[in-house]
Design a protein around this motif. Structure first.
Motif, PDB file in Angstrom:
ATOM      1  N   PRO A   1    -100.622  69.908  -0.389  1.00 28.14           N
ATOM      2  CA  PRO A   1    -100.817  68.586  -0.709  1.00 28.14           C
ATOM      3  C   PRO A   1    -101.355  68.036  -1.970  1.00 28.14           C
ATOM      4  O   PRO A   1    -102.240  68.611  -2.521  1.00 28.14           O
ATOM      5  N   GLY A   2    -100.780  67.266  -2.655  1.00 33.37           N
ATOM      6  CA  GLY A   2    -101.383  66.625  -3.784  1.00 33.37           C
ATOM      7  C   GLY A   2    -100.397  65.884  -4.882  1.00 33.37           C
ATOM      8  O   GLY A   2     -99.414  65.407  -4.228  1.00 33.37           O
ATOM      9  N   TYR A   3    -100.667  65.752  -5.934  1.00 26.56           N
ATOM     10  CA  TYR A   3     -99.879  64.807  -6.972  1.00 26.56           C
ATOM     11  C   TYR A   3     -99.947  65.322  -8.187  1.00 26.56           C
ATOM     12  O   TYR A   3    -100.919  66.226  -8.701  1.00 26.56           O
ATOM     13  N   THR A   4     -98.720  65.093  -8.939  1.00 25.14           N
ATOM     14  CA  THR A   4     -98.869  65.741 -10.457  1.00 25.14           C
ATOM     15  C   THR A   4     -99.068  64.167 -11.108  1.00 25.14           C
ATOM     16  O   THR A   4     -98.319  63.099 -10.898  1.00 25.14           O
ATOM     17  N   LEU A   5     -99.776  64.151 -11.868  1.00 30.32           N
ATOM     18  CA  LEU A   5    -100.240  62.939 -12.777  1.00 30.32           C
ATOM     19  C   LEU A   5     -99.468  63.199 -14.453  1.00 30.32           C
ATOM     20  O   LEU A   5    -100.234  64.093 -14.812  1.00 30.32           O
TER      21      LEU A   5
END
Length: 351
Positions: free
Chosen positions: A185-189
């Protein structure tokens, strides 16, 4: 502007090669179980597609269904040749007036040229390389939501992969997208290049642990993300590469569609990408055998604390997870890796 980001990284212990942070001090202390990790993916390509025909164009150029996507949504998709051989695994983000494509570092020019050759004079499509104007980070780990909140953002925990929106992180306008680029899990910024150094510094100050491209490579092999020139080549198709989640079997004609549909209909996938655990090192490209029979080829490998983990194409009829193999003379076992999916139409893909 990216030079400022590189200077900030170097000042905090980064080893840089060709402008890419390869490694940071104390990376060995980082843990996916306990920490939120930060990887600079600015050297990956970012292409922007605009014009009234942009959705139709991309729908016809790659494996996923762009016509179902609305602004604020996204997907992974695969660009393939006319015979369905893989060019790149690409993440697409649909905005109100464009589509942003995040492409692999060594495919930036190739995918740009590939798309450009299929834009005809009557098409209302414009293609722009915005890589130099932007920066891209991956926020990786189960505590990523807490970091967003700490910097003034809003978690998108319940939203599907590819969902994205502009948020203010540390008072900097940032496109925050669900998905770390890995199975974790996580995000792309995505942020304007002139703000990259500031956002990076704020993330590190919030307690995120930076990792370099070497650790990213380790994680992508452990989790099974295929990469161009290793698992994604013109020898393999996306079904073999375990990228079923990127393919729409319901949409109409696109480049490579006929081959992919035939493979799916007749269950003709003769080899599949798997993880493989080895006792000692073996060179990528090494042949894999089971008994006296050749069953596959090793494509990537990395060392862990206890052994070696690799990725390999294994003949479907030979078996899958649990298969005991030899890579040259090195004993190994085929294992599941979480990024990959497999299945046929009417059967739910399993990771």
């Amino acid at each position: 502007m990216i030079e400022q980001l590189q200077q900030v990284q170097a000042a905090t212990g980064a080893t840089l090669k060709d402008g890419v942070a390869v490694r940071f001090e104390n990376e060995t202390d980082a843990s996916l179980e306990d920490d939120t990790l930060l990887c600079d993916r600015t050297h990956w390509g970012r292409l922007q597609v605009t014009g009234d025909d942009r959705i139709r164009f991309l729908h016809n150029q790659s494996t996923n269904d762009f016509e179902k996507l609305k602004p604020g949504q996204g997907c992974d998709t695969v660009f393939v040749t006319s015979t369905a051989r893989t060019l790149d695994l690409v993440t697409a983000y649909v905005t109100e007036d464009s589509v942003i494509l995040l492409v692999s570092p060594n495919r930036r020019e190739k995918i740009f040229q590939w798309c450009d050759r299929y834009i005809f004079p009557m098409d209302k499509v414009e293609l722009t390389d915005i890589t130099e104007e932007t920066a891209c980070f991956s926020l990786i780990g189960k505590t990523s939501d807490a970091i967003l909140i700490q910097l003034g953002g809003q978690p998108l925990t319940s939203e599907p992969f590819g969902t994205h929106q502009l948020q203010l992180l540390a008072n900097l306008e940032t496109r925050v997208a669900v998905g770390s680029g890995l199975a974790t899990p996580g995000y792309t910024l995505i942020v304007p290049a002139q703000k990259a150094a500031t956002l990076w510094s704020q993330l590190v100050a919030a307690g995120v642990k930076p990792i370099g491209s070497q650790t990213w490579e380790t994680l992508r092999i452990q989790q099974g993300r295929p990469t161009p020139d290793q698992e994604l080549t013109e020898e393999y198709n996306p079904l073999e590469a375990g990228l079923w989640q990127t393919i729409s079997f319901e949409k109409g004609c696109y480049i490579g569609q006929e081959t992919i549909a035939r493979l799916n209909t007749y269950k003709g996938v003769k080899q599949q990408l798997w993880g493989v655990r080895l006792q000692t090192y073996a060179e990528p490209g090494s042949l894999i055998t089971a008994g006296k029979e050749k069953v596959g080829t090793l494509t990537s490998i990395m060392q862990t604390d206890k052994d070696y983990i690799g990725l390999a194409y294994i003949r479907t009829k030979a078996g899958g997870a649990g298969l005991q193999v030899l890579v040259n003379d090195t004993p190994g076992e085929v294992i599941d890796v979480p990024f990959l999916s497999r299945g046929y139409l009417g059967e739910a893909p399993t990771a």
